[in-house]
Structures are given as structure tokens and as C-alpha cells.
Scaffold this motif. Structure first.
Motif, mmCIF file in Angstrom:
data_model
loop_
_atom_site.group_PDB
_atom_site.id
_atom_site.type_symbol
_atom_site.label_atom_id
_atom_site.label_comp_id
_atom_site.label_asym_id
_atom_site.label_seq_id
_atom_site.Cartn_x
_atom_site.Cartn_y
_atom_site.Cartn_z
ATOM 1 N N GLU A 108 -12.371 7.521 2.619
ATOM 2 C CA GLU A 108 -12.915 6.385 2.073
ATOM 3 C C GLU A 108 -12.107 5.940 1.033
ATOM 4 N N ARG A 109 -11.503 6.814 -0.046
ATOM 5 C CA ARG A 109 -10.362 6.205 -1.069
ATOM 6 C C ARG A 109 -9.352 5.715 -0.489
ATOM 7 N N ALA A 110 -8.826 5.853 0.557
ATOM 8 C CA ALA A 110 -7.778 5.152 1.512
ATOM 9 C C ALA A 110 -7.988 3.885 1.919
ATOM 10 N N ARG A 111 -9.151 3.758 2.279
ATOM 11 C CA ARG A 111 -9.980 2.468 2.907
ATOM 12 C C ARG A 111 -10.050 1.509 1.680
ATOM 13 N N ALA A 112 -10.510 2.055 0.627
ATOM 14 C CA ALA A 112 -10.620 1.369 -0.892
ATOM 15 C C ALA A 112 -9.318 0.825 -1.203
ATOM 16 N N ALA A 113 -8.189 1.433 -1.116
ATOM 17 C CA ALA A 113 -7.096 1.069 -1.351
ATOM 18 C C ALA A 113 -6.306 0.046 -0.398
ATOM 19 N N LEU A 114 -6.899 -0.087 0.843
ATOM 20 C CA LEU A 114 -6.303 -0.980 1.604
ATOM 21 C C LEU A 114 -7.312 -2.156 1.503
ATOM 22 N N ALA A 115 -8.278 -1.891 1.034
ATOM 23 C CA ALA A 115 -9.283 -3.300 0.722
ATOM 24 C C ALA A 115 -8.716 -3.900 -0.382
ATOM 25 N N ARG A 116 -8.111 -3.199 -1.499
ATOM 26 C CA ARG A 116 -7.423 -3.887 -2.547
ATOM 27 C C ARG A 116 -6.377 -4.661 -2.137
ATOM 28 N N ILE A 117 -5.541 -4.153 -1.300
ATOM 29 C CA ILE A 117 -4.482 -4.997 -0.699
ATOM 30 C C ILE A 117 -4.656 -6.264 0.043
ATOM 31 N N LEU A 118 -5.825 -6.035 0.875
ATOM 32 C CA LEU A 118 -6.346 -7.100 1.643
ATOM 33 C C LEU A 118 -6.935 -8.374 0.833
ATOM 34 N N ALA A 119 -7.488 -7.861 -0.259
ATOM 35 C CA ALA A 119 -8.187 -8.860 -1.165
ATOM 36 C C ALA A 119 -7.071 -9.632 -1.965
ATOM 37 N N GLN A 120 -5.972 -9.029 -1.911
ATOM 38 C CA GLN A 120 -4.536 -9.888 -2.600
ATOM 39 C C GLN A 120 -4.430 -11.027 -1.844
ATOM 40 N N ARG A 121 -4.631 -11.105 -0.686
ATOM 41 C CA ARG A 121 -4.361 -12.456 0.231
ATOM 42 C C ARG A 121 -2.865 -12.764 0.209
ATOM 43 N N THR A 122 -1.975 -12.231 0.564
ATOM 44 C CA THR A 122 -0.707 -12.449 0.313
ATOM 45 C C THR A 122 -0.364 -12.649 1.923
ATOM 46 N N GLY A 123 0.850 -13.239 2.103
ATOM 47 C CA GLY A 123 1.271 -13.515 3.673
ATOM 48 C C GLY A 123 2.099 -12.222 4.136
ATOM 49 N N VAL A 124 2.457 -11.132 3.280
ATOM 50 C CA VAL A 124 3.067 -10.099 3.827
ATOM 51 C C VAL A 124 2.208 -8.659 3.381
ATOM 52 N N LEU A 125 2.256 -7.662 4.516
ATOM 53 C CA LEU A 125 1.559 -6.659 4.057
ATOM 54 C C LEU A 125 2.503 -5.402 4.317
ATOM 55 N N LEU A 126 2.690 -4.403 3.431
ATOM 56 C CA LEU A 126 3.727 -3.398 3.435
ATOM 57 C C LEU A 126 3.002 -2.188 3.427
ATOM 58 N N LEU A 127 2.852 -1.551 4.239
ATOM 59 C CA LEU A 127 1.689 -0.278 4.640
ATOM 60 C C LEU A 127 2.185 0.914 4.805
ATOM 61 N N ASP A 128 2.411 2.090 3.699
ATOM 62 C CA ASP A 128 3.013 3.252 3.897
ATOM 63 C C ASP A 128 1.899 4.154 4.237
ATOM 64 N N LEU B 100 0.838 -1.204 -0.035
ATOM 65 C CA LEU B 100 -0.155 -0.004 -0.098
ATOM 66 C C LEU B 100 0.861 1.119 -0.118
ATOM 67 N N PRO B 101 1.330 2.007 -1.213
ATOM 68 C CA PRO B 101 2.149 2.835 -1.103
ATOM 69 C C PRO B 101 1.547 4.221 -0.431
ATOM 70 N N GLN B 102 2.262 5.130 -0.218
ATOM 71 C CA GLN B 102 1.708 6.313 0.386
ATOM 72 C C GLN B 102 0.824 7.167 -0.375
ATOM 73 N N GLU B 103 1.186 7.313 -1.965
ATOM 74 C CA GLU B 103 0.155 7.797 -2.864
ATOM 75 C C GLU B 103 -0.559 6.690 -3.540
ATOM 76 N N ASN B 104 -2.014 6.674 -3.442
ATOM 77 C CA ASN B 104 -2.631 5.535 -4.019
ATOM 78 C C ASN B 104 -4.027 5.967 -4.813
ATOM 79 N N GLY B 105 -3.765 7.196 -5.222
ATOM 80 C CA GLY B 105 -4.993 7.813 -5.970
ATOM 81 C C GLY B 105 -5.450 7.155 -7.005
ATOM 82 N N VAL B 106 -6.915 7.062 -7.494
ATOM 83 C CA VAL B 106 -7.326 6.499 -8.335
ATOM 84 C C VAL B 106 -8.263 7.696 -9.182
ATOM 85 N N PHE B 107 -7.668 7.892 -10.407
ATOM 86 C CA PHE B 107 -8.409 8.990 -11.198
ATOM 87 C C PHE B 107 -9.361 8.596 -12.205
#
Length: 286
Positions: free
Chosen positions: A164-184, A104-111
Motif C-alpha cells: 500500500e505504501r508503494a502504491r501511495a508513492a506511485l500515486a504521488r508521481i502520477l499526480a505530478q503529471r509530467t511527460g516522463v515517468l522513471l520507475l525503479d 519513483l526511486p527504489q527506496e521511497n519510505g515515508v516515516f
């Protein structure tokens, strides 16, 4: 619907083996990042194991996000080594990396006018043509619920608030279901309730066996939710260890150039970091 968004479903790609509990998931050794002749990061070494939350803290410009980006491979290293699951970062393909760790990068805007559901579905792209693409719908639904944005699934992302956009970005990486989370800085745009929810979720993922690295500015959140803390200052790791070992009044005052009191909550015993402020005069004293 997910298959239509992400592509075909022929199962050809091998799956990564999950890491055993307590295994080093990511390790950085003497990592240096130099840009335009200036060291943004100098000989930084740390590791995170499955089952723990590691918080990176420090003042602005200390090198927290630089270190995280170097560990993800998003920023070239001038020196040092990064290994994921014991394997050099350069030896992983992009697909393999996206199956092993979520960023999850610090800048995660979806335009573009994607819906929230479509953005979260993008987190399932690494599992195309594997047996795990059967999890797509369940993974997306779970991620929307965990981040408290299920009611927004049909909304266009640009129409959402920053939080709300930040939570959508977090949801995307949670859906990825990996064993490592890197959150900026995942809590930067969030209100108090959702800051606590995101860090509680990170701790829950670690308790279930994930390895979590999170960049934080809020020292109280780091104290409450991290198993270990690495404090950076001017591109170097100046302290690393358990929260009580790292978060001393003397060290915080020196690194942040702000005096603080480190106290215990009278009921819970939790560590609290309180800035030392001047006493404001009452109206009669003015």
C-alpha cells in the motif's frame, strides 16, 4: 487544502512545452559511473521516446538502478552525457526537471505521519505558482483512483502495508503529471493483481504520449508491457531492442546463469519465460 500544504498560488513560473509524439524524451550516451575505483556502469547508451515503455532488466547488481539514477541526475556520472528533451541534464534547474520528469526511486519510505492524501499532494509541488496548480485536486483524486488507494486517503502512511505504501508513492508521481515517468522496481512490493495494474497503467500512460522507463526483475512483465527492452549485465548493456529480440533463451540463460524456456502462450501467443527446473520425485519414488 493543497495550496495550504504546498504554499502560495501566485502564477509566475513558465510551463514546459509538451514533447511531440515520437520525440526522444531522455537520452544517455556512453554513461559511466565509477565508485571507489569500480565501474558500476560502463559506457551505457540508450534513449526513450514519448509513446513507449522501455524496460531495464538484468540480474542483481547488473547496473539497472545505477543507470536510472544517472539518468535522473541523482547519481553523479564519471563519464558520458544525459539529455532531457535534447537539453543537457546539467542545464536544467531542479524545478524544471520536476516539471518534466517524475521519479519513483527504489527506496521511497515515508516515516513521518503524513496521510496518504498529503503524500500524493506533494507530487503537485512543482506546479506551485503556475496556471497548472488549478489541476491539483483533480490530479490527486485521479492518482488515488488509478493506484487503487482512494479508500486510504485519510490513513497515515506508516500504518499501511508495504504494498500500500508503494502504491501511495506511485500515486504521488502520477499526480505530478509530467511527460516522463522513471520507475525503479515499482512492482517489487506488490501482489500479482497490483503488479499487473501498475504495468498496465505505465502502458496506458505511454499510449497517451508519456515516455516511461521502468526497472523490472520480472521478465514476463517486461515481455508483456514493454515496447523495448535493454538488458544489462555487469554494468553494460548487452542487448537492446524489441522484447522478442532481447528475450531469447540463450541470452537469458547466459546473463542470468539460469536455463529457461521461452514459449508462446497457447491461447494468446504472449511470450512466456519459464525457468528450467529439475523434476521433483513423486512420493512413491522417494
Amino acid at each position: 487544502m493543497i495550496a495550504g500544504l504546498l504554499g502560495g498560488s501566485a502564477r509566475t513560473a513558465p510551463l514546459p512545452e509538451p514533447l511531440p509524439a515520437g520525440t526522444v524524451a531522455i537520452e544517455a550516451t556512453d554513461v559511466t559511473v565509477r565508485i571507489d575505483g569500480r565501474d558500476l556502469l560502463s559506457e551505457a547508451s540508450l534513449s526513450v521516446r514519448t509513446g513507449e515503455v522501455l524496460a531495464l532488466i538484468g540480474p542483481n547488481g547488473a547496473g539497472k538502478s545505477t543507470l536510472l539514477a544517472a539518468m535522473t541526475g541523482d547519481l553523479p556520472r564519471t563519464g558520458g552525457d544525459v539529455r532531457i528533451a535534447g537539453r543537457p541534464l546539467a542545464d536544467w534547474t531542479l524545478r524544471e526537471l520536476s516539471q518534466r520528469r517524475a521519479v519513483l526511486p527504489q527506496e521511497n519510505g515515508v516515516f513521518f505521519p503524513f496521510t496518504v492524501q498529503q503524500v500524493v499532494e506533494m507530487g503537485r509541488a512543482p506546479w506551485q505558482r503556475t496556471e497548472r496548480d488549478r489541476e491539483d485536486d483533480a490530479a490527486v483524486d485521479e492518482a488515488l483512483q488509478l493506484t487503487d488507494i482512494e479508500r486510504f486517503r485519510g490513513r497515515r502512511v506508516p500504518s499501511l502495508s508495504g504494498g500500500e505504501r508503494a502504491r501511495a508513492a506511485l500515486a504521488r508521481i502520477l499526480a505530478q503529471r509530467t511527460g516522463v515517468l522513471l520507475l525503479d522496481e515499482p512492482t517489487a512490493a506488490l501482489d500479482l493483481k497490483h503488479q499487473e495494474a501498475v504495468l498496465s497503467l505505465a502502458a496506458e500512460r505511454a499510449a497517451l504520449g508519456d515516455a516511461v522507463i521502468v526497472v523490472l526483475h520480472d521478465l514476463n512483465l517486461a515481455a508483456a508491457y514493454a515496447n523495448r527492452i535493454a538488458m544489462l549485465s555487469r554494468g553494460r548493456i548487452v542487448a537492446s531492442g524489441a522484447p522478442d529480440e532481447v528475450l531469447t533463451a540463450a541470452r537469458i540463460g547466459e546473463v542470468y546463469e539460469q536455463p529457461v524456456d521461452v514459449i508462446r502462450h497457447p491461447l494468446t501467443g504472449a511470450t512466456l519465460i519459464v525457468p528450467v527446473r529439475g523434476v521433483r520425485p513423486t512420493p512413491l519414488e522417494r
